[in-house]
Enzyme design. Structure first.
Site, PDB file in Angstrom:
ATOM      1  N   LYS A 113     -29.418  43.782 -17.143  1.00 19.41           N
ATOM      2  CA  LYS A 113     -30.097  42.682 -16.442  1.00 19.41           C
ATOM      3  C   LYS A 113     -29.865  42.772 -14.941  1.00 19.41           C
ATOM      4  O   LYS A 113     -30.778  42.546 -14.152  1.00 19.41           O
ATOM      5  CB  LYS A 113     -29.588  41.324 -16.938  1.00 19.41           C
ATOM      6  CG  LYS A 113     -30.228  40.887 -18.235  1.00 19.41           C
ATOM      7  CD  LYS A 113     -29.955  39.426 -18.536  1.00 19.41           C
ATOM      8  CE  LYS A 113     -30.590  39.021 -19.841  1.00 19.41           C
ATOM      9  NZ  LYS A 113     -30.204  37.724 -20.311  1.00 19.41           N
ATOM     10  N   LYS A 196     -36.524  46.776 -25.977  1.00 20.64           N
ATOM     11  CA  LYS A 196     -36.503  45.584 -26.843  1.00 20.64           C
ATOM     12  C   LYS A 196     -37.693  44.653 -26.544  1.00 20.64           C
ATOM     13  O   LYS A 196     -38.035  44.455 -25.387  1.00 20.64           O
ATOM     14  CB  LYS A 196     -35.182  44.838 -26.567  1.00 20.64           C
ATOM     15  CG  LYS A 196     -34.899  43.698 -27.491  1.00 20.64           C
ATOM     16  CD  LYS A 196     -33.594  43.009 -27.114  1.00 20.64           C
ATOM     17  CE  LYS A 196     -33.803  41.981 -26.032  1.00 20.64           C
ATOM     18  NZ  LYS A 196     -32.696  41.027 -25.862  1.00 20.64           N
ATOM     19  N   LYS A 199     -38.845  37.838 -24.878  1.00 19.29           N
ATOM     20  CA  LYS A 199     -39.694  36.695 -24.546  1.00 19.29           C
ATOM     21  C   LYS A 199     -39.890  36.570 -23.044  1.00 19.29           C
ATOM     22  O   LYS A 199     -40.763  35.857 -22.588  1.00 19.29           O
ATOM     23  CB  LYS A 199     -39.135  35.402 -25.149  1.00 19.29           C
ATOM     24  CG  LYS A 199     -37.701  35.069 -24.771  1.00 19.29           C
ATOM     25  CD  LYS A 199     -37.265  33.787 -25.443  1.00 19.29           C
ATOM     26  CE  LYS A 199     -35.821  33.740 -25.864  1.00 19.29           C
ATOM     27  NZ  LYS A 199     -34.812  34.174 -24.912  1.00 19.29           N
TER      28      LYS A 199
END
Ligand code: TYM
Length: 331
Positions: A113, A196, A199
């Site tokens: 991230k 992955k 959302k």
């Protein structure tokens, strides 16, 4: 007989997608009859990245509706907005004083991230400690999650064990067991079989949202990345064909069948034929959920009641735990 407790949570960022459904919500739904169940909407985790305040608030309500639409029964299970229970943040502070910086810097999710962000805030770094607090506050025995959360759960276990050892308070914090389903614990992006499904991916085409309509579902599956070969004849071929593996996995998981059976059903066929079948199956499974979401969202009073009820029950457990914890650590 005293039931064991399961606890899990999802960040209210973006739209809930079939990755969250197959990796988390479907399991929660199946387990809630056998366990004391606590399902969190983790809004404090969500603010580790920029959020528009009004959108965040609405998303918390919408995620609550989505949990219920996926089968979580609010009369039986507790649905809780994390920030409604201040003890999460209180416990997090105590636990962060027991967590080594080196451990946090090894978290792969933090590494990936933070690679894409310009200003990495401290919350993003200490985020797994907040997750440990979520779990340890309620003495959860089992935590059903997708495989991407495994490392965070191992850290929660380490923190619990360290607390018990440092304060000579055996089993005061219960080291949780991860519960990661064996198959399809990681649903991949429709645009890249090595990434992955998320959302919060900026590309809408990368995922199927739980509130997508029929046209959107057919369109996204039609445009999903594939390779040029026909569908595989056996499981060995999947290792080098991530997109085929992912689409076959989604089909298998939605249809509750093994990937072997799905391969037998479609081997040698071309992707266009398989994609039609897959899109119809996704519509069959997801459309009832999306119409239920729409219905629930019209009843804000009901959602508020569910959340007030969840917060009250949570407060009882959380305040007792924090009171005892303060005694143990000398506060
Ligand atoms: P989050 O919000 O990223 O994801 C929520 C849940 O969905 C699963 N998941 C997936 N499973 C399969 N395939 C995918 N592509 C996929 N994407 C997401 C995740 O594994 C997860 O189970 N830190 C957590 C939220 C959290 C939490 C907790 C979880 C906060 N406190 C306490 C359990 C217990 C997170 O960011 O999940």
């Amino acid at each position: 007989m005293i039931k064991k407790t399961i606890l899990s949570g999802i960040q209210p960022s973006g739209n809930l997608c079939i990755g969250n459904y197959l990796g988390a919500l479907k399991q929660w739904n199946q387990m809630q009859n056998d366990y004391e169940s606590i399902f969190l909407v983790v809004d404090l985790h969500a603010i580790t990245t920029n959020q528009v305040p009004a959108d965040l608030r609405n998303r918390c309500l919408s995620f609550t509706a989505q949990y219920i639409a996926c089968g979580i029964n609010p009369e039986q299970s507790k649905i809780i907005i994390q920030s409604h229970v201040p003890q999460h943040a209180e416990l997090m502070w105590v636990l962060s004083c027991l967590t080594y910086q080196g451990e946090l810097s090894r978290m792969t999710q933090y590494k990936s991230k933070s690679k894409n962000l310009k200003n990495i805030n401290a919350g993003l770094f200490t985020y797994p400690v907040l997750m440990a607090a979520d779990i340890l506050l309620y003495q959860a025995d089992l935590v059903p999650v997708g495989s991407d959360q495994k490392q965070h759960l191992e850290l929660s276990r380490d923190i619990a064990n360290k607390f018990n050892l440092d304060f000579n308070s055996k089993n005061f914090l219960i080291a949780p067991e991860p519960l990661i389903q064996k198959n399809f614990a990681r649903i991949m992006s429709l645009k890249d079989g090595n990434k992955k499904m998320s959302k919060s991916d900026p590309s809408e085409l990368s995922r199927i949202n739980l509130n997508d309509n029929v046209d959107e579902i057919f369109n996204k599956i039609k445009k999903a990345k594939t390779d040029t070969q026909p569908l595989p004849e056996n499981e060995n071929e999947l290792a080098s064909r991530p997109e085929a593996e992912n689409l076959l996995g989604i089909y298998s998981s939605l249809n509750d069948q093994s990937i072997k059976n799905t391969i037998n059903e479609f081997s040698g066929k071309n992707f266009s034929e398989f994609k039609e079948k897959l899109a119809s199956l996704v519509v069959d499974k997801i459309s009832p959920i999306s119409s239920e979401i729409k219905k629930l969202l019209k009843d804000e009073k009901f959602i508020d009641e569910v959340l007030n009820n969840g917060a009250q029950k949570a407060d009882k457990i959380a305040s007792a735990k924090i009171k005892n914890l303060k005694k143990i650590i000398g506060l």
